[in-house]
Design a protein around this motif. Sequence first.
Motif, PDB file in Angstrom:
ATOM      1  N   LEU A  99       0.825  -1.202   0.000  1.00 49.57           N
ATOM      2  CA  LEU A  99       0.000   0.000   0.000  1.00 49.57           C
ATOM      3  C   LEU A  99       0.860   1.254   0.000  1.00 49.57           C
ATOM      4  O   LEU A  99       0.578   2.211  -0.731  1.00 49.57           O
ATOM      5  CB  LEU A  99      -0.915  -0.001   1.219  1.00 49.57           C
ATOM      6  N   ASP A 100       1.904   1.261   0.795  1.00 47.37           N
ATOM      7  CA  ASP A 100       2.799   2.411   0.872  1.00 47.37           C
ATOM      8  C   ASP A 100       3.378   2.745  -0.501  1.00 47.37           C
ATOM      9  O   ASP A 100       3.364   3.909  -0.937  1.00 47.37           O
ATOM     10  CB  ASP A 100       3.922   2.113   1.870  1.00 47.37           C
ATOM     11  N   LEU A 103       0.556   4.121  -2.848  1.00 45.07           N
ATOM     12  CA  LEU A 103       0.188   5.500  -2.547  1.00 45.07           C
ATOM     13  C   LEU A 103       1.249   6.466  -3.055  1.00 45.07           C
ATOM     14  O   LEU A 103       0.933   7.553  -3.558  1.00 45.07           O
ATOM     15  CB  LEU A 103      -0.023   5.680  -1.040  1.00 45.07           C
ATOM     16  N   ALA A 110      -7.491   8.697  -0.954  1.00 46.72           N
ATOM     17  CA  ALA A 110      -8.130   7.853   0.051  1.00 46.72           C
ATOM     18  C   ALA A 110      -8.028   6.396  -0.354  1.00 46.72           C
ATOM     19  O   ALA A 110      -7.952   6.060  -1.541  1.00 46.72           O
ATOM     20  CB  ALA A 110      -9.598   8.240   0.234  1.00 46.72           C
ATOM     21  N   LEU A 111      -8.042   5.530   0.650  1.00 46.57           N
ATOM     22  CA  LEU A 111      -8.153   4.089   0.456  1.00 46.57           C
ATOM     23  C   LEU A 111      -9.521   3.664   0.945  1.00 46.57           C
ATOM     24  O   LEU A 111      -9.904   3.955   2.082  1.00 46.57           O
ATOM     25  CB  LEU A 111      -7.070   3.348   1.238  1.00 46.57           C
ATOM     26  N   LEU A 128      -2.806  -0.151   8.064  1.00 40.13           N
ATOM     27  CA  LEU A 128      -3.187   0.532   6.827  1.00 40.13           C
ATOM     28  C   LEU A 128      -3.457   2.007   7.100  1.00 40.13           C
ATOM     29  O   LEU A 128      -3.093   2.875   6.296  1.00 40.13           O
ATOM     30  CB  LEU A 128      -4.429  -0.130   6.227  1.00 40.13           C
ATOM     31  N   CYS A 132      -1.668   5.268   5.393  1.00 44.37           N
ATOM     32  CA  CYS A 132      -2.444   6.324   4.738  1.00 44.37           C
ATOM     33  C   CYS A 132      -2.093   7.691   5.307  1.00 44.37           C
ATOM     34  O   CYS A 132      -1.884   8.661   4.556  1.00 44.37           O
ATOM     35  CB  CYS A 132      -3.939   6.047   4.905  1.00 44.37           C
ATOM     36  N   ARG A 133      -2.016   7.781   6.623  1.00 44.30           N
ATOM     37  CA  ARG A 133      -1.726   9.074   7.236  1.00 44.30           C
ATOM     38  C   ARG A 133      -0.339   9.586   6.860  1.00 44.30           C
ATOM     39  O   ARG A 133      -0.132  10.799   6.726  1.00 44.30           O
ATOM     40  CB  ARG A 133      -1.868   8.979   8.755  1.00 44.30           C
ATOM     41  N   HIS A 135       0.912   9.459   4.114  1.00 44.44           N
ATOM     42  CA  HIS A 135       0.798  10.021   2.759  1.00 44.44           C
ATOM     43  C   HIS A 135      -0.256  11.121   2.685  1.00 44.44           C
ATOM     44  O   HIS A 135      -0.539  11.628   1.592  1.00 44.44           O
ATOM     45  CB  HIS A 135       0.437   8.910   1.763  1.00 44.44           C
ATOM     46  N   ALA A 137      -3.370  10.660   3.103  1.00 47.01           N
ATOM     47  CA  ALA A 137      -4.573  10.059   2.526  1.00 47.01           C
ATOM     48  C   ALA A 137      -5.515   9.619   3.643  1.00 47.01           C
ATOM     49  O   ALA A 137      -5.085   9.350   4.771  1.00 47.01           O
ATOM     50  CB  ALA A 137      -4.211   8.861   1.645  1.00 47.01           C
ATOM     51  N   LEU A 139      -8.271   6.977   5.316  1.00 46.18           N
ATOM     52  CA  LEU A 139      -8.679   5.573   5.317  1.00 46.18           C
ATOM     53  C   LEU A 139     -10.187   5.521   5.503  1.00 46.18           C
ATOM     54  O   LEU A 139     -10.720   5.968   6.527  1.00 46.18           O
ATOM     55  CB  LEU A 139      -7.997   4.790   6.428  1.00 46.18           C
ATOM     56  N   SER A 160      -9.855   4.555  11.903  1.00 41.49           N
ATOM     57  CA  SER A 160     -10.307   4.892  10.553  1.00 41.49           C
ATOM     58  C   SER A 160     -10.833   6.323  10.502  1.00 41.49           C
ATOM     59  O   SER A 160     -11.598   6.748  11.367  1.00 41.49           O
ATOM     60  CB  SER A 160     -11.407   3.926  10.107  1.00 41.49           C
TER      61      SER A 160
END
Length: 316
Positions: A99-100, A103, A110-111, A128, A132-133, A135, A137, A139, A160
Amino acid sequence: MKLKFREPSAGARRAVCRSALYGEKHDPEALIRKVTGHRYARLLNSGNAAILLLAHRLEGPLLVPDQGGWRGFMRIPEITGREVLTVKTDLGLLDPEVLDARLTETGASALLVTSFAGYTAEQPIRELADVCRSHGALLVEDASGSVSDPLERLCNGKISDIIIASTGAPKTVNAGGGGFISTSVPQIVQQDMLLSALKADPYVRAAVALELEAAERNLTETLRACSYLKENLEGVLHPDERGINVIIPSSDPRGDVKRLRKVINADGRSIFTPCPSYDRVLENAVAVEVKNLDVGSLTPENLEAMAELISSTMGN
């Protein structure tokens, strides 16, 4: 063995009638906020409505699993022209390192991911979320199957950024219709004409308020039943992961489902899904939808009989 398909409870149906006849008011949003820990919650007319709302609110491309998610992740954002990209998984399960990298490559905003990959394996939501954080983005967790997780690893607003869920049947919050979105990001749920158009009617509000009270039992009993079946069926996917269904590889998925439906059903309705299916796995397999069963059916005797019949029927 008699299995019952999961339906809204008698209490929820009575609440709907009282709402229609006497105008009784309910506040399911307060209960949703209590469950998720988010500051804001809105009850909508479906889980898909929550995805549509997000597609309007978010900017930039959205990232979704390459399998094991919900088909609406792919189709609904396209209505608004939002770009949807996929990230490679292990039969639905996401790897934080993969995922990293994705992104970094896509710059997705967002994912969107379900709590359980294909309903059969718990996603590493906390890991996850951390990726996301890093980047910038968001979650977005589709918690249709995990509301009121007793371990608080899923459907948890401390982890989340946004939680969405369907509350239609047969779901963990089994109201027969509706859905919700919760978040602590105010602009996601700001009041406007779109949010007004997507709101749930008062009868759904009554049912959701009642069914939220049963969600933890529904989830706990379904997790327990799936754990038993995973231990007693050979070759299941993700055998050591929590889930609310069981997926078994098959050389003849449609044939196996046809044979299984003849020996196991719930009130005459099927609890088997043939794969490949984006919503489950993109492999030849049969999904046993334990999540579709009333938890009163999940007795040790019924589970033992189900395991024996599935083992003796598949491939025959």
